[in-house]
Design a protein around this motif. Structure first.
Motif, short mmCIF file in Angstrom:
data_model
loop_
_atom_site.label_atom_id
_atom_site.label_comp_id
_atom_site.label_asym_id
_atom_site.label_seq_id
_atom_site.Cartn_x
_atom_site.Cartn_y
_atom_site.Cartn_z
N SER A 16 0.78 -1.32 -0.36
CA SER A 16 -0.49 0.05 -0.15
C SER A 16 1.03 1.51 -0.08
CB SER A 16 -0.68 0.39 0.98
OG SER A 16 -1.19 1.14 1.31
N ALA A 17 1.61 1.24 1.06
CA ALA A 17 2.71 2.11 0.93
C ALA A 17 3.20 2.75 -0.55
CB ALA A 17 3.98 2.69 1.85
N LEU A 18 3.98 1.88 -0.81
CA LEU A 18 4.78 1.94 -2.52
C LEU A 18 3.77 2.09 -3.30
CD1 LEU A 18 7.03 -1.56 -2.27
CD2 LEU A 18 7.42 0.88 -2.15
N ASP A 19 1.86 1.50 -3.43
CA ASP A 19 1.44 1.94 -4.21
C ASP A 19 1.40 3.72 -4.03
OD1 ASP A 19 0.70 -0.84 -5.14
OD2 ASP A 19 -0.99 -0.74 -3.93
N GLN A 20 1.08 4.11 -3.44
CA GLN A 20 1.33 5.96 -3.39
C GLN A 20 3.00 6.05 -4.50
OE1 GLN A 20 -0.88 7.65 -1.68
NE2 GLN A 20 -1.74 5.11 -1.11
N ILE A 21 3.64 5.79 -4.76
CA ILE A 21 4.57 6.73 -5.66
C ILE A 21 4.92 5.49 -6.35
CG2 ILE A 21 6.23 4.77 -4.28
CD1 ILE A 21 7.13 7.90 -4.69
N ARG A 22 4.02 4.50 -6.62
CA ARG A 22 4.09 3.70 -8.16
C ARG A 22 3.57 4.43 -9.03
NH1 ARG A 22 3.75 -1.64 -5.15
NH2 ARG A 22 5.32 -3.14 -5.74
N PRO A 23 2.64 5.12 -9.77
CA PRO A 23 1.86 5.63 -10.74
C PRO A 23 3.56 6.46 -11.30
CG PRO A 23 0.54 6.07 -8.46
CD PRO A 23 2.20 4.85 -7.74
N TYR A 24 4.34 7.49 -10.36
CA TYR A 24 5.49 8.53 -10.73
C TYR A 24 6.58 7.47 -11.07
CZ TYR A 24 3.10 11.39 -7.41
OH TYR A 24 2.03 12.10 -6.94
N GLY A 64 11.97 8.86 -3.12
CA GLY A 64 10.50 9.15 -3.30
C GLY A 64 10.18 8.06 -2.53
N VAL A 65 11.22 6.07 -2.30
CA VAL A 65 9.83 4.96 -2.76
C VAL A 65 10.96 5.04 -0.53
CG1 VAL A 65 10.59 3.26 -2.23
CG2 VAL A 65 11.21 4.47 -4.44
N GLU A 66 11.91 5.14 -0.65
CA GLU A 66 12.11 5.32 1.19
C GLU A 66 11.16 6.27 1.86
OE1 GLU A 66 16.26 4.95 3.70
OE2 GLU A 66 16.33 6.60 3.40
N GLN A 67 10.77 7.45 1.65
CA GLN A 67 10.17 8.12 2.48
C GLN A 67 9.01 7.77 2.92
OE1 GLN A 67 11.76 11.14 4.66
NE2 GLN A 67 13.27 9.81 3.35
N SER A 68 7.84 6.97 1.48
CA SER A 68 6.26 6.57 1.64
C SER A 68 6.67 5.61 2.47
CB SER A 68 6.58 6.56 0.06
OG SER A 68 5.32 6.06 -0.30
N VAL A 69 7.45 4.14 1.99
CA VAL A 69 7.58 3.27 2.79
C VAL A 69 7.66 3.90 4.22
CG1 VAL A 69 8.53 1.53 4.10
CG2 VAL A 69 8.26 2.22 1.04
N LEU A 70 8.53 5.01 4.92
CA LEU A 70 8.70 4.69 6.23
C LEU A 70 8.05 5.84 6.37
CD1 LEU A 70 13.13 5.66 6.20
CD2 LEU A 70 11.31 3.63 6.92
N ARG A 71 7.13 6.56 6.14
CA ARG A 71 5.88 7.45 7.40
C ARG A 71 4.82 6.68 6.98
NH1 ARG A 71 7.17 11.20 3.44
NH2 ARG A 71 5.29 10.52 1.82
N ALA A 78 15.10 0.58 7.30
CA ALA A 78 15.29 1.76 6.16
C ALA A 78 14.78 1.16 4.83
CB ALA A 78 17.09 2.13 5.83
N VAL A 79 15.00 1.02 3.49
CA VAL A 79 15.19 0.74 2.44
C VAL A 79 16.10 0.53 1.22
CG1 VAL A 79 13.49 0.61 0.19
CG2 VAL A 79 12.41 1.17 2.41
#
Length: 89
Positions: A16-24, A64-71, A78-79
């Protein structure tokens, strides 16, 4: 390869967290795949498509990815990507 060391609910939270960044990522021809969560709570990913060869992949991963997941999932510390392209290389 399915993600290891995580239960299904935790994996769904990660996805779900990754889905927030996947469109980019997809807009630039890339994506990410979850490989595992280590005992130290490090999320290991594989960069797919254009992300695997992009010279900016390190910045994309961290900013992008790490910040989305950590949030979304504070348990993750870490990612990491298993196939990062070094900056300038």
């Amino acid at each position: 390869m399915a993600a290891i060391n995580v239960d299904e609910n935790f994996l769904l939270r990660i996805e779900s967290a990754l889905d927030q960044i996947r469109p980019y990522l997809e807009a630039d021809g890339g994506n990410v795949k979850v490989l595992e969560v280590t005992e130290d709570m490090v999320l290991r990913l594989e960069l797919l498509g254009a992300c695997g060869s992009c010279p900016m992949s390190t910045m994309t991963l961290k900013a992008g990815v790490e910040q989305s997941v950590l949030r979304a999932i504070p348990e993750i510390k870490a990612v990491e990507a298993v196939n990062l392209t070094p900056i300038g290389g």
